[in-house]
Scaffold this motif. Structure first.
Motif, PDB file in Angstrom:
ATOM      1  N   GLU A 202      15.431 -11.335  11.557  1.00  0.00           N
ATOM      2  CA  GLU A 202      15.880 -12.647  11.546  1.00  0.00           C
ATOM      3  C   GLU A 202      16.549 -13.261  10.424  1.00  0.00           C
ATOM      4  O   GLU A 202      17.431 -14.358  10.208  1.00  0.00           O
ATOM      5  CB  GLU A 202      14.271 -12.929  11.344  1.00  0.00           C
ATOM      6  N   GLU A 203      16.426 -12.453   8.782  1.00  0.00           N
ATOM      7  CA  GLU A 203      16.923 -12.913   7.533  1.00  0.00           C
ATOM      8  C   GLU A 203      18.405 -12.334   7.504  1.00  0.00           C
ATOM      9  O   GLU A 203      18.994 -12.347   7.134  1.00  0.00           O
ATOM     10  CB  GLU A 203      16.208 -12.494   6.871  1.00  0.00           C
ATOM     11  N   GLY A 204      18.868 -11.001   8.777  1.00  0.00           N
ATOM     12  CA  GLY A 204      20.295 -10.509   9.083  1.00  0.00           C
ATOM     13  C   GLY A 204      20.204  -9.068   7.605  1.00  0.00           C
ATOM     14  O   GLY A 204      21.331  -9.200   7.354  1.00  0.00           O
ATOM     15  N   TRP A 205      18.986  -8.992   7.387  1.00  0.00           N
ATOM     16  CA  TRP A 205      19.285  -8.080   6.261  1.00  0.00           C
ATOM     17  C   TRP A 205      19.533  -6.394   7.050  1.00  0.00           C
ATOM     18  O   TRP A 205      18.819  -6.113   8.079  1.00  0.00           O
ATOM     19  CB  TRP A 205      17.622  -7.798   5.588  1.00  0.00           C
ATOM     20  N   VAL A 206      19.726  -5.502   6.138  1.00  0.00           N
ATOM     21  CA  VAL A 206      20.646  -4.318   6.753  1.00  0.00           C
ATOM     22  C   VAL A 206      20.614  -3.660   5.169  1.00  0.00           C
ATOM     23  O   VAL A 206      20.975  -3.860   4.564  1.00  0.00           O
ATOM     24  CB  VAL A 206      22.218  -4.249   7.240  1.00  0.00           C
ATOM     25  N   TYR A 207      19.801  -2.950   5.585  1.00  0.00           N
ATOM     26  CA  TYR A 207      19.958  -1.532   4.635  1.00  0.00           C
ATOM     27  C   TYR A 207      20.132   0.004   4.973  1.00  0.00           C
ATOM     28  O   TYR A 207      20.600  -0.184   5.775  1.00  0.00           O
ATOM     29  CB  TYR A 207      18.269  -1.544   4.425  1.00  0.00           C
TER      30      TYR A 207
ATOM     31  N   ASN B  61       0.521  -0.911  -0.307  1.00  0.00           N
ATOM     32  CA  ASN B  61      -0.193  -0.329   0.119  1.00  0.00           C
ATOM     33  C   ASN B  61       0.798   1.244  -0.273  1.00  0.00           C
ATOM     34  O   ASN B  61       1.480   1.199   0.823  1.00  0.00           O
ATOM     35  CB  ASN B  61      -1.445   0.090   1.562  1.00  0.00           C
ATOM     36  N   PRO B  62       1.104   2.485  -0.809  1.00  0.00           N
ATOM     37  CA  PRO B  62       1.444   3.458  -1.018  1.00  0.00           C
ATOM     38  C   PRO B  62       1.439   3.806   0.233  1.00  0.00           C
ATOM     39  O   PRO B  62       0.156   4.619   0.783  1.00  0.00           O
ATOM     40  CB  PRO B  62       0.633   4.513  -2.241  1.00  0.00           C
ATOM     41  N   GLY B  63       2.185   4.743   0.876  1.00  0.00           N
ATOM     42  CA  GLY B  63       2.456   5.790   1.987  1.00  0.00           C
ATOM     43  C   GLY B  63       2.291   4.538   3.409  1.00  0.00           C
ATOM     44  O   GLY B  63       2.900   5.508   4.406  1.00  0.00           O
TER      45      GLY B  63
ATOM     46  N   LYS C 147       6.273  -0.623  -0.853  1.00  0.00           N
ATOM     47  CA  LYS C 147       7.402  -0.626  -1.757  1.00  0.00           C
ATOM     48  C   LYS C 147       8.321  -0.429  -2.793  1.00  0.00           C
ATOM     49  O   LYS C 147       8.942  -1.099  -3.206  1.00  0.00           O
ATOM     50  CB  LYS C 147       6.809  -2.332  -2.212  1.00  0.00           C
ATOM     51  N   GLU C 148       7.612   0.937  -2.801  1.00  0.00           N
ATOM     52  CA  GLU C 148       8.085   2.480  -4.069  1.00  0.00           C
ATOM     53  C   GLU C 148       9.370   2.688  -3.068  1.00  0.00           C
ATOM     54  O   GLU C 148       9.966   3.013  -3.797  1.00  0.00           O
ATOM     55  CB  GLU C 148       7.466   3.183  -4.251  1.00  0.00           C
ATOM     56  N   ILE C 149       9.492   2.679  -2.042  1.00  0.00           N
ATOM     57  CA  ILE C 149      10.774   3.381  -1.435  1.00  0.00           C
ATOM     58  C   ILE C 149      11.641   2.084  -0.033  1.00  0.00           C
ATOM     59  O   ILE C 149      12.775   2.426  -0.775  1.00  0.00           O
ATOM     60  CB  ILE C 149      10.013   3.813  -0.016  1.00  0.00           C
TER      61      ILE C 149
END
Length: 165
Positions: free
Chosen positions: A160-165, A23-25, A30-32
């Motif tokens: 949990e997945e160790g994702w860093v952004y 959902n936007p906002g 997902k756009e950001i």
């Protein structure tokens, strides 16, 4: 030796988490958060994230055209009912008291109510349930905590997945 492209499911995902990404906002729009969205979709593609057929029904009933198309594209993640085991778990949840009955009865206001099926799927298959509900009485996190199912939000999935952004 050929590597298996599919993993054992580790997570089941609720409509609330999918829509928080789509959902936007929303906080993880997902756009950001394009890489996060791709990472979640990749976990779906390899079978590490699954969901329940009831979630697909919720998306088809109240989702946008884009959300419905996504659900159809990823139809393999939506698992059918595992009866009678899931219904036995749902029955046990209802016997735990008024807050749990309220959790189950939320579906009376809408044609589809995936939450009890997701909790049962997670309990039955020892999965972590990804959702974006606040931990209040009669919510997914509340019920999960009471029946011994691990519940995380999208930030918890990233940890949990160790994702860093």
């Amino acid at each position: 030796m050929r590597r298996n492209l599919f993993e054992q499911p580790k997570y089941t995902i609720d409509t609330s988490a999918i829509l928080t990404l789509m959902n936007p906002g929303e906080k993880y729009d997902k756009e950001i958060f394009k890489i996060l969205w791709q990472d979640v979709c990749n976990l779906c593609k390899v079978g590490k994230i699954i969901s329940h057929i009831e979630v697909k029904k919720e998306i088809e009933e109240k989702g946008t055209k884009e959300q419905v198309l996504w659900a159809r594209r990823y139809k393999s993640i939506f698992q059918d009912y595992d009866l009678p085991d899931e219904s036995d778990i749902i029955r046990k949840i209802g016997a735990m008291g008024p807050d749990f009955v309220k959790f189950l009865q939320q579906g009376k206001q809408k044609p589809t109510h995936a939450d009890p099926w997701l909790v049962a799927q997670a309990k039955l298959n020892n999965l972590i349930l990804i959702n974006e509900e606040s931990p209040r009485k009669s919510s997914i996190p509340f019920v999960c905590q009471k029946i011994g199912v691990r519940s995380i939000d999208l930030l918890g999935l990233m940890r949990e997945e160790g994702w860093v952004y």
